[in-house]
Design a protein around this motif. Sequence first.
Motif, PDB file in Angstrom:
ATOM      1  N   GLU A 140     -86.097  -3.065  11.916  1.00 14.99           N
ATOM      2  CA  GLU A 140     -87.137  -3.540  11.001  1.00 14.99           C
ATOM      3  C   GLU A 140     -87.018  -2.825   9.660  1.00 14.99           C
ATOM      4  O   GLU A 140     -86.515  -1.700   9.569  1.00 14.99           O
ATOM      5  CB  GLU A 140     -88.518  -3.263  11.601  1.00 14.99           C
ATOM      6  CG  GLU A 140     -88.783  -3.964  12.912  1.00 14.99           C
ATOM      7  CD  GLU A 140     -90.124  -3.571  13.515  1.00 14.99           C
ATOM      8  OE1 GLU A 140     -90.966  -3.020  12.761  1.00 14.99           O
ATOM      9  OE2 GLU A 140     -90.316  -3.790  14.722  1.00 14.99           O
ATOM     10  N   ASN A 141     -87.483  -3.494   8.626  1.00 15.25           N
ATOM     11  CA  ASN A 141     -87.582  -2.865   7.310  1.00 15.25           C
ATOM     12  C   ASN A 141     -88.539  -1.676   7.408  1.00 15.25           C
ATOM     13  O   ASN A 141     -89.673  -1.815   7.858  1.00 15.25           O
ATOM     14  CB  ASN A 141     -88.099  -3.879   6.289  1.00 15.25           C
ATOM     15  CG  ASN A 141     -88.145  -3.341   4.876  1.00 15.25           C
ATOM     16  OD1 ASN A 141     -88.666  -2.263   4.627  1.00 15.25           O
ATOM     17  ND2 ASN A 141     -87.624  -4.110   3.936  1.00 15.25           N
ATOM     18  N   PHE A 142     -88.055  -0.492   7.009  1.00 16.64           N
ATOM     19  CA  PHE A 142     -88.849   0.733   7.137  1.00 16.64           C
ATOM     20  C   PHE A 142     -90.029   0.780   6.173  1.00 16.64           C
ATOM     21  O   PHE A 142     -90.919   1.600   6.320  1.00 16.64           O
ATOM     22  CB  PHE A 142     -87.966   1.966   6.885  1.00 16.64           C
ATOM     23  CG  PHE A 142     -87.101   2.372   8.044  1.00 16.64           C
ATOM     24  CD1 PHE A 142     -86.647   1.438   8.963  1.00 16.64           C
ATOM     25  CD2 PHE A 142     -86.729   3.701   8.209  1.00 16.64           C
ATOM     26  CE1 PHE A 142     -85.833   1.814  10.032  1.00 16.64           C
ATOM     27  CE2 PHE A 142     -85.925   4.089   9.271  1.00 16.64           C
ATOM     28  CZ  PHE A 142     -85.468   3.146  10.189  1.00 16.64           C
ATOM     29  N   TYR A 143     -90.019  -0.092   5.176  1.00 18.09           N
ATOM     30  CA  TYR A 143     -91.040  -0.033   4.123  1.00 18.09           C
ATOM     31  C   TYR A 143     -91.702  -1.398   3.965  1.00 18.09           C
ATOM     32  O   TYR A 143     -91.923  -1.879   2.848  1.00 18.09           O
ATOM     33  CB  TYR A 143     -90.390   0.394   2.803  1.00 18.09           C
ATOM     34  CG  TYR A 143     -89.466   1.579   2.934  1.00 18.09           C
ATOM     35  CD1 TYR A 143     -89.954   2.882   2.916  1.00 18.09           C
ATOM     36  CD2 TYR A 143     -88.085   1.394   3.105  1.00 18.09           C
ATOM     37  CE1 TYR A 143     -89.104   3.965   3.036  1.00 18.09           C
ATOM     38  CE2 TYR A 143     -87.225   2.473   3.238  1.00 18.09           C
ATOM     39  CZ  TYR A 143     -87.738   3.758   3.215  1.00 18.09           C
ATOM     40  OH  TYR A 143     -86.894   4.835   3.346  1.00 18.09           O
ATOM     41  N   ALA A 144     -92.036  -2.013   5.072  1.00 19.20           N
ATOM     42  CA  ALA A 144     -92.450  -3.421   5.087  1.00 19.20           C
ATOM     43  C   ALA A 144     -93.630  -3.720   4.163  1.00 19.20           C
ATOM     44  O   ALA A 144     -93.597  -4.692   3.398  1.00 19.20           O
ATOM     45  CB  ALA A 144     -92.778  -3.838   6.520  1.00 19.20           C
ATOM     46  N   GLU A 145     -94.677  -2.931   4.224  1.00 16.50           N
ATOM     47  CA  GLU A 145     -95.873  -3.227   3.423  1.00 16.50           C
ATOM     48  C   GLU A 145     -95.578  -3.150   1.935  1.00 16.50           C
ATOM     49  O   GLU A 145     -96.083  -3.946   1.141  1.00 16.50           O
ATOM     50  CB  GLU A 145     -97.009  -2.273   3.804  1.00 16.50           C
ATOM     51  CG  GLU A 145     -97.501  -2.445   5.237  1.00 16.50           C
ATOM     52  CD  GLU A 145     -97.850  -3.895   5.548  1.00 16.50           C
ATOM     53  OE1 GLU A 145     -98.557  -4.532   4.730  1.00 16.50           O
ATOM     54  OE2 GLU A 145     -97.407  -4.401   6.596  1.00 16.50           O
ATOM     55  N   GLU A 146     -94.759  -2.209   1.566  1.00 13.73           N
ATOM     56  CA  GLU A 146     -94.373  -2.080   0.157  1.00 13.73           C
ATOM     57  C   GLU A 146     -93.613  -3.319  -0.303  1.00 13.73           C
ATOM     58  O   GLU A 146     -93.870  -3.863  -1.383  1.00 13.73           O
ATOM     59  CB  GLU A 146     -93.509  -0.829   0.004  1.00 13.73           C
ATOM     60  CG  GLU A 146     -93.083  -0.527  -1.412  1.00 13.73           C
ATOM     61  CD  GLU A 146     -92.286   0.762  -1.499  1.00 13.73           C
ATOM     62  OE1 GLU A 146     -91.546   0.918  -2.494  1.00 13.73           O
ATOM     63  OE2 GLU A 146     -92.388   1.606  -0.577  1.00 13.73           O
ATOM     64  N   TYR A 147     -92.693  -3.789   0.513  1.00  9.07           N
ATOM     65  CA  TYR A 147     -91.891  -4.960   0.152  1.00  9.07           C
ATOM     66  C   TYR A 147     -92.738  -6.226   0.083  1.00  9.07           C
ATOM     67  O   TYR A 147     -92.527  -7.080  -0.781  1.00  9.07           O
ATOM     68  CB  TYR A 147     -90.739  -5.148   1.143  1.00  9.07           C
ATOM     69  CG  TYR A 147     -89.511  -4.347   0.759  1.00  9.07           C
ATOM     70  CD1 TYR A 147     -88.360  -4.966   0.312  1.00  9.07           C
ATOM     71  CD2 TYR A 147     -89.529  -2.950   0.809  1.00  9.07           C
ATOM     72  CE1 TYR A 147     -87.241  -4.234  -0.067  1.00  9.07           C
ATOM     73  CE2 TYR A 147     -88.425  -2.207   0.435  1.00  9.07           C
ATOM     74  CZ  TYR A 147     -87.290  -2.855  -0.006  1.00  9.07           C
ATOM     75  OH  TYR A 147     -86.192  -2.117  -0.394  1.00  9.07           O
ATOM     76  N   LYS A 148     -93.685  -6.355   0.966  1.00 13.32           N
ATOM     77  CA  LYS A 148     -94.528  -7.548   0.984  1.00 13.32           C
ATOM     78  C   LYS A 148     -95.339  -7.702  -0.295  1.00 13.32           C
ATOM     79  O   LYS A 148     -95.689  -8.816  -0.685  1.00 13.32           O
ATOM     80  CB  LYS A 148     -95.455  -7.515   2.202  1.00 13.32           C
ATOM     81  CG  LYS A 148     -94.717  -7.719   3.520  1.00 13.32           C
ATOM     82  CD  LYS A 148     -95.645  -7.568   4.716  1.00 13.32           C
ATOM     83  CE  LYS A 148     -94.882  -7.702   6.021  1.00 13.32           C
ATOM     84  NZ  LYS A 148     -95.757  -7.507   7.212  1.00 13.32           N
ATOM     85  N   SER A 149     -95.622  -6.603  -0.948  1.00 16.87           N
ATOM     86  CA  SER A 149     -96.409  -6.674  -2.185  1.00 16.87           C
ATOM     87  C   SER A 149     -95.542  -6.772  -3.430  1.00 16.87           C
ATOM     88  O   SER A 149     -96.029  -7.153  -4.494  1.00 16.87           O
ATOM     89  CB  SER A 149     -97.322  -5.443  -2.295  1.00 16.87           C
ATOM     90  OG  SER A 149     -96.555  -4.248  -2.449  1.00 16.87           O
ATOM     91  N   GLU A 150     -94.260  -6.462  -3.310  1.00 15.05           N
ATOM     92  CA  GLU A 150     -93.418  -6.369  -4.498  1.00 15.05           C
ATOM     93  C   GLU A 150     -92.342  -7.443  -4.590  1.00 15.05           C
ATOM     94  O   GLU A 150     -91.674  -7.561  -5.623  1.00 15.05           O
ATOM     95  CB  GLU A 150     -92.758  -4.986  -4.561  1.00 15.05           C
ATOM     96  CG  GLU A 150     -93.766  -3.855  -4.735  1.00 15.05           C
ATOM     97  CD  GLU A 150     -93.121  -2.476  -4.789  1.00 15.05           C
ATOM     98  OE1 GLU A 150     -91.869  -2.398  -4.684  1.00 15.05           O
ATOM     99  OE2 GLU A 150     -93.854  -1.490  -4.933  1.00 15.05           O
ATOM    100  N   PHE A 151     -92.177  -8.253  -3.535  1.00 12.30           N
ATOM    101  CA  PHE A 151     -91.136  -9.278  -3.525  1.00 12.30           C
ATOM    102  C   PHE A 151     -91.753 -10.661  -3.369  1.00 12.30           C
ATOM    103  O   PHE A 151     -92.859 -10.818  -2.856  1.00 12.30           O
ATOM    104  CB  PHE A 151     -90.137  -9.026  -2.395  1.00 12.30           C
ATOM    105  CG  PHE A 151     -89.155  -7.925  -2.692  1.00 12.30           C
ATOM    106  CD1 PHE A 151     -87.841  -8.208  -3.018  1.00 12.30           C
ATOM    107  CD2 PHE A 151     -89.561  -6.597  -2.669  1.00 12.30           C
ATOM    108  CE1 PHE A 151     -86.942  -7.197  -3.311  1.00 12.30           C
ATOM    109  CE2 PHE A 151     -88.672  -5.568  -2.953  1.00 12.30           C
ATOM    110  CZ  PHE A 151     -87.351  -5.871  -3.278  1.00 12.30           C
ATOM    111  N   MET A 152     -91.016 -11.685  -3.839  1.00 11.60           N
ATOM    112  CA  MET A 152     -91.480 -13.057  -3.714  1.00 11.60           C
ATOM    113  C   MET A 152     -91.782 -13.385  -2.253  1.00 11.60           C
ATOM    114  O   MET A 152     -91.081 -12.942  -1.346  1.00 11.60           O
ATOM    115  CB  MET A 152     -90.412 -14.026  -4.220  1.00 11.60           C
ATOM    116  CG  MET A 152     -90.157 -13.995  -5.699  1.00 11.60           C
ATOM    117  SD  MET A 152     -88.885 -15.241  -6.110  1.00 11.60           S
ATOM    118  CE  MET A 152     -88.695 -14.917  -7.859  1.00 11.60           C
ATOM    119  N   GLU A 153     -92.792 -14.196  -2.062  1.00  7.67           N
ATOM    120  CA  GLU A 153     -93.178 -14.584  -0.712  1.00  7.67           C
ATOM    121  C   GLU A 153     -92.021 -15.241   0.031  1.00  7.67           C
ATOM    122  O   GLU A 153     -91.809 -14.984   1.230  1.00  7.67           O
ATOM    123  CB  GLU A 153     -94.376 -15.529  -0.755  1.00  7.67           C
ATOM    124  CG  GLU A 153     -94.876 -15.940   0.623  1.00  7.67           C
ATOM    125  CD  GLU A 153     -96.070 -16.871   0.558  1.00  7.67           C
ATOM    126  OE1 GLU A 153     -96.512 -17.334   1.628  1.00  7.67           O
ATOM    127  OE2 GLU A 153     -96.558 -17.143  -0.550  1.00  7.67           O
TER     128      GLU A 153
END
Length: 442
Positions: A140-153
Amino acid sequence: MKMRQVVSAVIVFVLVTAIAACGNGNNNEPSQTTNTPSANQGNETVPEQPDDTAVNTEPELEKDAKLIVWDNGGSDETWAKAVAEEFTKKYNIPVEVQVVSQGDAPTKLQTDGPAGLGADVFLAPHDKIGGLVAAGLILENFYAEEYKSEFMEAAITGTSMNGVLYGYPTAIDTYALFYNKDLVKQVPTTMDELIEQAKAFTDKSKEKYGFMMQVNDFFFLYGFLGGYDGYVFGDKNTNKDDIGLNNEGAVKAGEFMQKLHKEVLPLKSGDINFSLKESLFINNNLMFDINGPWAVAGLQEAKVNFGVAPLPKLDNGKAPTSFSGVRAYYVNSYTKYPEAAAAYAKFATSEEMLMKKFEISGQLPPRISLMENEVIKSNEIIKGFLDQAAVSVPMPNISEMTPVWEAMGNAFAVIWDDNADPKTVLDKAVNQIKEAISLQNQ
């Protein structure tokens, strides 16, 4: 390509690779929920996933870490080596970049991963994720919550499986509206406006057409179907038992295609192809074309005066939701250095590194913040694709998508060529898809 004025001149050489690699979805793999290798798959210990509460802290990297990264050749390799050099400077961890194409990497990892020979970080198209998760080959992506807010849906959805984010997105690609600036006085913002302009220009006897697209390729057709609230699978294309390809929205999409055929594109579906569209566009006999980044190079070489814009809105006020492809880094679950590998994937997809990727290759960065970068915003071609990518839907990454392509392409060809009742044709196509899925899953 660091000067603003030359960005558009080189964008397509890698954009072509990016879209072509995702293609029209024929690389889907089986979808499962497991992401941890079984004990008999190899001798490496699979690390536990980190606590999301620590996403913003600097990771404790393995002291003896040394990494192998698989990426494409060409400009991708150039970028990957630049990232590796900067990562080594910052973390004092050596990184070796090896050329393994994104299409080959998932297959190669099937054997190399359990044997401890695979890359720690590798590039893959998003429609390969099902097989990777099923085989327990990625973490899994180790930084999932960060990525969900910073990358296109779309980038997040495409690199997730069963609600779990695995990928570290590096690029996103989709199609948009090409328009000939010598013929178009006002870029249409609605399909009604486009149809009005196209009707006035179209003259089949003189081989002049106001609008074209490949009308028997579901990859392109989905934009209209999605814009009318049709869908492939429910729950963001994860629920194979919920098929929305013959719902009310899908039927409206079929009716809209028939309107295009009657009013602006009086050709059989089989007569419309890439070569015809390109030739007409180059010779100023085509105003509008729905196409992808792979079409840019030929038009630029022919010195056509053209632009790219997001697809015009439909009569319900909604934007067509084009299919998109997402490329991403993934962390091999058999890596000896999970923290270092995850840190590398994060570093490579930072704002700075993705901007460097754009400068080197012209690939569209999926980070939301980079859509506002002045260099990107000032490039009309890039901006057109990015604006469309923002409302795009990633191609489904579950194996049940495989029979959809042919069934829906054939269905829309019948709807177009025979003016057949869309509901009847789509019902038949969905039954074919369900039968194929049932056989596939036996």
